[in-house]
Each structure stands twice: as C-alpha cells, then as structure tokens.
Design a protein around this motif. Structure first.
Motif, PDB file in Angstrom:
ATOM      1  N   SER A 658      30.668  38.555 -22.814  1.00 54.16           N
ATOM      2  CA  SER A 658      29.962  39.368 -21.822  1.00 54.16           C
ATOM      3  C   SER A 658      30.906  39.807 -20.711  1.00 54.16           C
ATOM      4  N   GLU A 659      31.766  38.885 -20.299  1.00 57.84           N
ATOM      5  CA  GLU A 659      32.726  39.233 -19.240  1.00 57.84           C
ATOM      6  C   GLU A 659      33.670  40.344 -19.690  1.00 57.84           C
ATOM      7  N   GLN A 660      34.136  40.215 -20.930  1.00 56.47           N
ATOM      8  CA  GLN A 660      35.064  41.229 -21.441  1.00 56.47           C
ATOM      9  C   GLN A 660      34.375  42.593 -21.558  1.00 56.47           C
ATOM     10  N   ILE A 661      33.133  42.564 -22.016  1.00 54.84           N
ATOM     11  CA  ILE A 661      32.391  43.827 -22.126  1.00 54.84           C
ATOM     12  C   ILE A 661      32.210  44.435 -20.742  1.00 54.84           C
ATOM     13  N   ASN A 662      31.842  43.567 -19.805  1.00 54.42           N
ATOM     14  CA  ASN A 662      31.651  44.056 -18.454  1.00 54.42           C
ATOM     15  C   ASN A 662      32.953  44.630 -17.898  1.00 54.42           C
ATOM     16  N   GLY A 663      34.036  43.897 -18.114  1.00 59.27           N
ATOM     17  CA  GLY A 663      35.354  44.358 -17.652  1.00 59.27           C
ATOM     18  C   GLY A 663      35.684  45.716 -18.243  1.00 59.27           C
ATOM     19  N   ALA A 664      35.406  45.869 -19.542  1.00 58.25           N
ATOM     20  CA  ALA A 664      35.712  47.134 -20.215  1.00 58.25           C
ATOM     21  C   ALA A 664      34.920  48.283 -19.586  1.00 58.25           C
ATOM     22  N   TYR A 665      33.639  48.012 -19.300  1.00 52.35           N
ATOM     23  CA  TYR A 665      32.818  49.057 -18.662  1.00 52.35           C
ATOM     24  C   TYR A 665      33.393  49.460 -17.309  1.00 52.35           C
ATOM     25  N   MET A 666      33.801  48.440 -16.538  1.00 55.50           N
ATOM     26  CA  MET A 666      34.347  48.724 -15.199  1.00 55.50           C
ATOM     27  C   MET A 666      35.610  49.577 -15.302  1.00 55.50           C
ATOM     28  N   ARG A 667      36.484  49.177 -16.240  1.00 55.78           N
ATOM     29  CA  ARG A 667      37.751  49.906 -16.406  1.00 55.78           C
ATOM     30  C   ARG A 667      37.510  51.326 -16.901  1.00 55.78           C
ATOM     31  N   LEU A 668      36.480  51.455 -17.692  1.00 60.13           N
ATOM     32  CA  LEU A 668      36.145  52.786 -18.192  1.00 60.13           C
ATOM     33  C   LEU A 668      35.774  53.699 -17.013  1.00 60.13           C
ATOM     34  N   GLU A 669      35.017  53.140 -16.084  1.00 56.53           N
ATOM     35  CA  GLU A 669      34.640  53.925 -14.895  1.00 56.53           C
ATOM     36  C   GLU A 669      35.885  54.327 -14.109  1.00 56.53           C
ATOM     37  N   GLU A 670      36.809  53.375 -13.966  1.00 60.64           N
ATOM     38  CA  GLU A 670      38.049  53.672 -13.228  1.00 60.64           C
ATOM     39  C   GLU A 670      38.828  54.798 -13.905  1.00 60.64           C
ATOM     40  N   LEU A 671      38.884  54.699 -15.235  1.00 57.26           N
ATOM     41  CA  LEU A 671      39.623  55.717 -15.981  1.00 57.26           C
ATOM     42  C   LEU A 671      38.979  57.096 -15.787  1.00 57.26           C
ATOM     43  N   LYS A 672      37.654  57.112 -15.818  1.00 56.26           N
ATOM     44  CA  LYS A 672      36.953  58.390 -15.635  1.00 56.26           C
ATOM     45  C   LYS A 672      37.237  58.966 -14.249  1.00 56.26           C
ATOM     46  N   ALA A 673      37.245  58.093 -13.252  1.00 51.37           N
ATOM     47  CA  ALA A 673      37.523  58.553 -11.885  1.00 51.37           C
ATOM     48  C   ALA A 673      38.933  59.142 -11.805  1.00 51.37           C
ATOM     49  N   LEU A 674      39.876  58.494 -12.489  1.00 49.52           N
ATOM     50  CA  LEU A 674      41.251  58.998 -12.467  1.00 49.52           C
ATOM     51  C   LEU A 674      41.373  60.343 -13.175  1.00 49.52           C
ATOM     52  N   GLN A 675      40.579  60.505 -14.217  1.00 45.48           N
ATOM     53  CA  GLN A 675      40.610  61.797 -14.918  1.00 45.48           C
ATOM     54  C   GLN A 675      40.134  62.914 -13.988  1.00 45.48           C
ATOM     55  N   LEU A 676      39.112  62.599 -13.191  1.00 44.13           N
ATOM     56  CA  LEU A 676      38.624  63.599 -12.231  1.00 44.13           C
ATOM     57  C   LEU A 676      39.695  63.919 -11.188  1.00 44.13           C
ATOM     58  N   LYS A 677      40.373  62.849 -10.765  1.00 44.50           N
ATOM     59  CA  LYS A 677      41.450  63.020  -9.795  1.00 44.50           C
ATOM     60  C   LYS A 677      42.537  63.926 -10.396  1.00 44.50           C
ATOM     61  N   ALA A 678      42.822  63.705 -11.675  1.00 43.48           N
ATOM     62  CA  ALA A 678      43.857  64.510 -12.346  1.00 43.48           C
ATOM     63  C   ALA A 678      43.480  65.993 -12.359  1.00 43.48           C
ATOM     64  N   VAL A 679      42.193  66.256 -12.574  1.00 38.84           N
ATOM     65  CA  VAL A 679      41.749  67.661 -12.586  1.00 38.84           C
ATOM     66  C   VAL A 679      42.046  68.314 -11.236  1.00 38.84           C
ATOM     67  N   LYS A 680      41.792  67.546 -10.171  1.00 40.57           N
ATOM     68  CA  LYS A 680      42.051  68.069  -8.814  1.00 40.57           C
ATOM     69  C   LYS A 680      43.535  68.359  -8.612  1.00 40.57           C
ATOM     70  N   VAL A 681      44.366  67.385  -9.020  1.00 38.37           N
ATOM     71  CA  VAL A 681      45.813  67.565  -8.839  1.00 38.37           C
ATOM     72  C   VAL A 681      46.301  68.742  -9.676  1.00 38.37           C
ATOM     73  N   GLU A 682      45.746  68.861 -10.859  1.00 34.65           N
ATOM     74  CA  GLU A 682      46.167  69.949 -11.748  1.00 34.65           C
ATOM     75  C   GLU A 682      45.910  71.306 -11.093  1.00 34.65           C
ATOM     76  N   GLU A 683      44.790  71.383 -10.375  1.00 34.55           N
ATOM     77  CA  GLU A 683      44.443  72.645  -9.712  1.00 34.55           C
ATOM     78  C   GLU A 683      45.479  73.071  -8.674  1.00 34.55           C
TER      79      GLU A 683
END
Ligand code: ADP
Ligand code: MG
Length: 733
Positions: A658-683
């Motif tokens: 359960s902890e690992q699954i939870n950790g994976a979900y959290m990291r997934l959110e972080e990755l998504k946030a970084l992708q959004l940040k990348a879109v901004k920088v790309e602009e």
C-alpha cells in the motif's frame, strides 16, 4: 507467470534451429563489395581527361564535372538496373543522428514515348528534398525550406536490399539553399580537410613532405539483442529504446561469464547474416564477440578513412537493426537499455595517416620518426586538454547521460590515458631530460641511433575507465555513445587537433630561429605542449571519488549531464575554435547546438509520457489487484478467528504494498506537475532552460517513480506482472 509473458516465452522456445544460411554462399572475398559501385569501377568507366578530372574530384581538388558525372550516371544506372534496382535515393545524415532517404524510380520515357530506365548526371549529383521536415534548430523557416543533397564521391554509391526491393543509394551531404550545412557529414568532411591542411604544414615544418593527411577511424559498435516477443510487450522499449522501469536481476554480470564467452547459436547465426550483407556493401567487418553484460555484443570493422567509416557505421547499424528484425529480435543501440546492467558505447579508434599510409601515431622506425610521434602526441594532448568541454559536449545525449559517470562507463570528466611507458617518456620530457640518454628499459622506445626503435604494441595497458585512451598506435575515444553518429565527435576531435597542429607549426618556426637543430626545436615545443596539458593525463581509476576531487583541483570539468555540457559549450570560449578554423559558421554551430538541446528535451519528454502509461496501464493495475488479493486473504483468515498476531507478516506485506502504491501515485502527481512546468518553459523558447529542467527535475522525478515500480515488481505476484522481466529479456533467446 502472467499469461502474456508465458506466451512470449513459449513462442521463443518454439523457434528451434538457427542457421546463418551462409553454407553455400560464395567466399567473402568474392562477395565483398558486390553491392557497391566502387572507385575502381568508376575508374574503369573513365578514360583520358575524364579520368584525370575524376581523380582531382576524388582528391577534393576540384568539383566533379558535369561531363564526368554524365558518364558515371549511365554506368551506375546500368549496373544498378542489372542488379535489380528499380529506385534510387540520395542517402544522407540529417541532424537527427539517423539516415534519411526519399526514393525515386528510374522511370523515364524516350523520344518515342517508350518507358526506359533513366538516371541523369544531375540526379546523380544533386537532389532537392524538402528540408523543412528535418531538424534545423529553428534557424530556418518553412518558406525557405529548400535543401540540397549532393553526392559525396569519396563514399561510393551502393545498392540496398529491403523487403526484397533493391534501391540505389547515393551517399550525400545535406545543405540548405544558402549552403548552410544541415547534416553531420559536411562538418566531418570540412574537419578532415582542415586537419589534413594543418597536419601537412606541421609535417613540412619538421622536415617531412606529404600531400595530405587522412583521418582514420575504426568503430567498435556495442549493442543488445532482445527477442521481439518481449519487446512488443514493453511500451518503453518500443517507444524509447530502453526500459524505464524494471528490477535488476540476481544474476547479472557478477559472474563475468559473458564477456568473450561462446556466442549463443541464435546470435551467431544473426551475426553471420548481418556480416554477410555488410561485406557485400563493402564494410570490412573484422571482429565479433560477446560483451560484458548478458545479451550484449560487439562488432568492429577494419579502420577506414573517417568519412567512409562514418557512413559504414550508419550502414552497420541499419543492417544490424534490419537483420535482427528478420530474426525476430530487436537490436538495441541505446546507451543504457537496462538499469544496473552494463551500458553500450561506441569506441572510436582514431588516428591519422599520411598520403603514403604512414600512421602518425605509430612510433616510427627511426629516431626522427619517434620524435615526430611524440610531437604528434603532444598536439593531441594539447587539443584534448584545451577542448575538453567541446569533446564532452560532442557526445552528450539523453542516452549517454545514463552511461557517462555511471561507474561502468567512462566518467563524465574527459582525461587521457597514456599507459605506463609513454607516461614515463612524457614525464621525462617534462623534466627537460635528454631523450638520447633515456635507457631502453626506461623507454621501450628507442631514441638512440643504432638499435631498432620500437614500442611493443601490447605494452599499452588497458584502462576501461578512461574516456580517451592511447592504445599503441591510435587513440580510443571511448566515451562516445552506442547510438550516436560518429561524425560529430570525430569532427570536434579533428578540429581541436587541427588547431593544435597549427599552433605547433607557428611555435616551431619561432623556436627554430634560436635552436641548434630542428630536432631540439621540435622537442622544445613538444615539451611546452606536454607541460601545458599535464592536467588532462590520468592513469588511475576514473571511477574513484579521489579522481573527481583531484580533477576539480586540476581545473578539469566534470559535466555530468547533457544540459551541463551544452551550457558550457554554448560559451564562445569553448566553441569559437570551430568557427575560427572554418568547420562551422556561427549560424551552423547555433543550429547544431539547438538541435542537440531540442532532441534531448524531446526524448526525455517522450520517456516521461511513456512512464505514465506504464504506471497507469501496467504497474498500478497489477499492484492494485495484488493489494486486493492480500486484503481479501487477510480478511478471510481473520474471519476464522484464532491467534490474529500470527497474521502480522501478511499485514506488513499489505502495508508495504500500500505504501509503495501510494508513493507511486504521489510521484506520478509530481511528474505531471513537472510536465506542466516544462510546457511553460518551452513557451519561452529557452532551449537550454528546458533541457536543464528535463535533466535536473524531470529525470530525477522519473527515477523516484521508478523506485516504487521496481519495489512493486519484486512484491507483486508473478502471475499478475505483465511486463517481461530483466531475467527473461536478457537470458531467454
Ligand atoms: P580492442 O577491443 O582491443 O579495442 P578491436 O580489435 O575490437 O580492439 O578494435 C580496434 C579497432 O581499432 C578496429 O576497428 C581497428 O581497425 C581500429 N584501428 C586499428 N588501427 C587504427 C588506426 N590506425 N586508426 C584508426 N583505427 C584503427
Ligand atoms: Mg576498444
């Protein structure tokens, strides 16, 4: 085991006998080059003035004349059509690092309107692909999209077989309408010619005359082979060429039993078939063997002129890829397809030879030649020291970032390994010692006047940790990545060495004015160069922390990632020599740098997206199912009653999953946030900022996410895990 993996394994097991099919093939010497229209074939088609004009063009003295091209076009077409070719293409190397082609048929009509195979001089010499679809680093807008490919006659035309079709390929350079290079070959050819010029002048100044100096290269190509049945089940291998997640195996390379071990039957058959085709294409393949990691192999040809070696390496990769597919495998050229397993490189063995074929990095037969040898060495040392940033940047890529500095590949600090003997000699020179007084045991290389001078070939010790090593009569640029086109790093190396030769020549002219002899003047400049580049010489363990500390003190750069390397390289002090020596124009350099940055970010962006798919569609479904089954089991057993303290381990397992699954979900959110940040920088259009974000933030976030996936892989029931595991991909064939 999960049923899809089981199916994959079953279908591999069914494959049975493997054979190269070469049993009745003609001798290699008979088949060699049958798919190329070689220079000797071209010569045989020409006579008199035309032959003279052709030789001049081949030597790079004059462009190919229309008159000669007309004759050659007819001969080449007749030969190609006789050999079953229906189409032709200019075959070139855009900045993607791959090759490109656009097929045209030979279809034409004669005066009577009858269909005939046609191929004109201008079609041979030049074609006009739409340049807008190739990377140009934003330097060219689509309305001026005209690009030209022009035949490089130093590389013979060849016929390539594909899906039973035969295509005449014309090796070409690719330039824009304004003559701006859009490929990796133009720079290489320019650098070879610059090097030839400065090396010839240098040789003349030390009293040796030769017409030209040729850059020679032999590439050792490493690769992995994985069965296609497994690759098809792994979106990461399919889309990015590497495993983005995957738990390393208990039996990796610890036993060191793969290197130089017996080649597996299936792989042997594959290699022999690929080599056959390469021989027919005139590629002089020489060695083959297993590499360090399971599933990893290497192939190397006899060295050739760098331009040809570069074309041949591109062809080699194509043929290996294609043959592997035919054999139901995937040939992986990625620098790090499997984490925790040895990565792949492409050792660029590099030297220079005179028009007479005299290798400048060979200790010579006379004391004077040995002095020449040391002077040349000092130039290479000076070049590598001065242009370490450029060399590091020339091999920077998303794949090589995983390899350089990863404790099994050359470190990210550029240094030169000379071996014990030469190191002693160089130290002796540094101290101003009289070489003629150096004892034979000290030197193993004779500067005396009677005995036969020689440097025993194999006295150069091997140092796998060095990114740039002297190996007896050549340098080995080992840090080059396995998937990379060699043309760019060789261009940079040539330009750097060319500059050093010029400086040597200038200094030598000065020194001669005050020296008693040419020899002592040469030695004086050699000493100066050796002393100046002392920092770059390193004989020890390149992986050690001590070296990293020491290198820092010495002022050497440790550029760990592509963005670090390119940020440094973008400073004029590190790249202006390329422009000054005319290998690139300012604008061309900008293009190359931008494309390199752009490609880096794009690749990591694709990896991040693929990682999300893996997590959502493969890892989490399996892990959640496993979690539910643990929970159900626990509940069921508890319902019976009795001593529930006995269930502690099950509860712990459930908690961990359960902890690992939870950790994976959290990291997934972080990755998504970084992708959004990348879109901004790309602009903002800031390519360096974007690449830095990908290397410093996105990559680490992906690594953290991976950790959760890899723990889950080792916990989730094997029945539920759909992705082929490392042990299967690397050991089952
Ligand atoms: P190793 O594994 O010992 O480094 P290999 O035999 O696998 O050696 O590869 C050595 C490569 O170096 C070959 O491609 C060989 O042709 C090449 N080579 C040898 N001499 C020269 C030279 N003078 N210039 C360039 N390459 C060379
Ligand atoms: Mg080697």
């Amino acid at each position: 085991m999960h049923r899809t993996r089981l199916q994959a394994i079953n279908s591999i097991r069914k494959k049975g006998d493997f054979s190269s099919g070469n049993e009745n093939a003609p001798k290699v010497s008979e088949a060699f080059g049958e798919l190329i229209f070689s220079h000797s074939r071209m010569r045989a088609s020409l006579t008199g003035e035309r032959l003279i004009a052709f030789e001049k063009a081949l030597a790079g003295e004059k462009p190919l004349t229309e008159d000669v091209a007309k004759v050659l076009a007819v001969e080449i077409k007749n030969w190609a059509v006789k050999n079953g070719a229906t189409h032709f293409t200019h075959w070139f190397q855009p900045l993607t690092g791959l090759t490109a082609e656009k097929h045209d048929s030979f279809v034409g009509f004669d005066e009577k309107g009858e269909m005939v195979e046609g191929f004109s001089a201008s079609q041979l010499i030049q074609s006009e692909p739409d340049a807008s679809s190739f990377p140009s680093g934003g330097t060219r807008s689509t309305f001026e999209a005209r690009g030209y490919t022009a035949w490089d006659i130093s590389s013979p035309v060849f016929i390539r077989e594909h899906a039973g079709e035969r295509i005449l390929c014309v090796p070409s350079v690719f330039v824009s309408y304004t003559g701006h290079s859009l490929d990796t070959k133009t720079g290489l050819m320019r650098s070879m010619s610059k090097l030839s010029q400065s090396a010839t002048e240098f040789l003349a100044e030390i009293g040796e005359n030769t017409k030209k100096v040729v850059t020679t290269v032999g590439v050792e190509q490493e690769y992995f082979l994985v069965d296609k049945n497994f690759v098809d089940l792994r979106p990461d291998l399919l889309l990015t060429g590497r495993t983005l997640i995957g738990r390393d195996m208990p039996k990796g390379q610890q036993l060191e039993d793969h290197y130089f071990g017996a080649i597996p039957t299936r792989v042997q058959a594959f290699m022999a078939r690929a080599e056959r085709e390469l021989y027919r294409l005139g590629v002089p393949v020489k060695t083959r063997h297993n590499e360090v990691a399971p599933g990893q192999y290497e192939m190397a040809p006899v060295f050739e002129n760098a331009n040809l070696a570069s074309d041949h390496n591109m062809l080699t990769m194509e043929v290996l890829r294609k043959t592997a597919k035919q054999d139901g495998m995937e040939c992986l050229f990625h620098e790090k397809p499997f984490s925790g397993v040895n990565g792949s490189g492409k050792h660029n063995n590099w030297s220079m030879a005179t028009a007479e074929g005299d290798n400048l990095l060979n200790p010579g037969k006379t004391p004077a030649q040995n002095l020449r040898f040391l002077a040349v060495l000092s130039c290479v040392l000076k070049a590598v020291n001065k242009h370490q940033v450029a060399l590091r940047a020339s091999i920077a890529s998303h794949g090589n970032d995983h390899r350089l500095g990863a404790n099994e590949a050359p470190p990210a600090i550029i240094s030169v390994f000379m071996g014990d003997t030469l190191n002693k000699i160089l130290s002796f020179i540094e101290k101003g010692g009289d070489l003629t007084q150096m004892s034979a045991e000290q030197s193993m290389i004779d500067f005396g006047f009677n005995t036969l001078p020689m440097l025993p070939k194999d006295n150069t010790d091997r140092n796998r940790t060095s990114p740039f090593a002297f190996t007896g009569n050549k340098f080995e640029f080992r840090a080059v990545g396995s998937s990379q086109a060699i043309s760019y790093p060789v261009t940079i190396l040539n330009a750097a060495v060319s500059e050093a030769f010029s400086e040597f020549t200038t200094k030598l002219r000065e020194a001669k004015k005050t020296s008693i002899s040419t020899e002592s003047a040469v030695l004086q400049v050699t000493k100066e160069f050796v002393l100046e580049s002392k920092a770059i010489r390193f004989e020890g363990d390149g992986y050690s922390q001590e070296w990293r500390d020491e290198a820092k003190k010495l002022g050497l750069k440790e550029l760990l990632t592509t963005s670090d390397a390119l940020a440094e390289f973008s400073k004029p002090e590190h790249h202006k020599f390329l422009i000054e020596c005319g290998v690139y124009s300012e604008e061309e350099f900008g293009t190359i740098l931008n494309v390199q940055l752009e490609r880096y970010s794009k690749h990591i962006s694709i990896e991040a997206e693929t990682m999300k798919t893996l997590l959502r569609q493969y890892v989490l479904p399996a892990a959640l199912e496993h979690q539910v089954s643990l929970a159900k089991g626990l509940k069921c057993v508890e319902s019976v009653g009795g001593d529930t303290s006995l269930l502690r381990p099950q509860r712990e397992s459930l908690k961990e999953v359960s902890e690992q699954i939870n950790g994976a979900y959290m990291r997934l959110e972080e990755l998504k946030a970084l992708q959004l940040k990348a879109v901004k920088v790309e602009e903002t259009g800031d390519l360096l900022a974007l690449a830095t974000l990908f290397s410093k933030e996105v990559r680490p976030a992906m690594e953290k996410l991976r950790d959760h996936c890899d723990v889950l892989e080792s916990r989730v029931s094997d029945d539920l895990w759909p992705l082929p595991k490392y042990r299967e991909m690397l050991f089952i064939r």
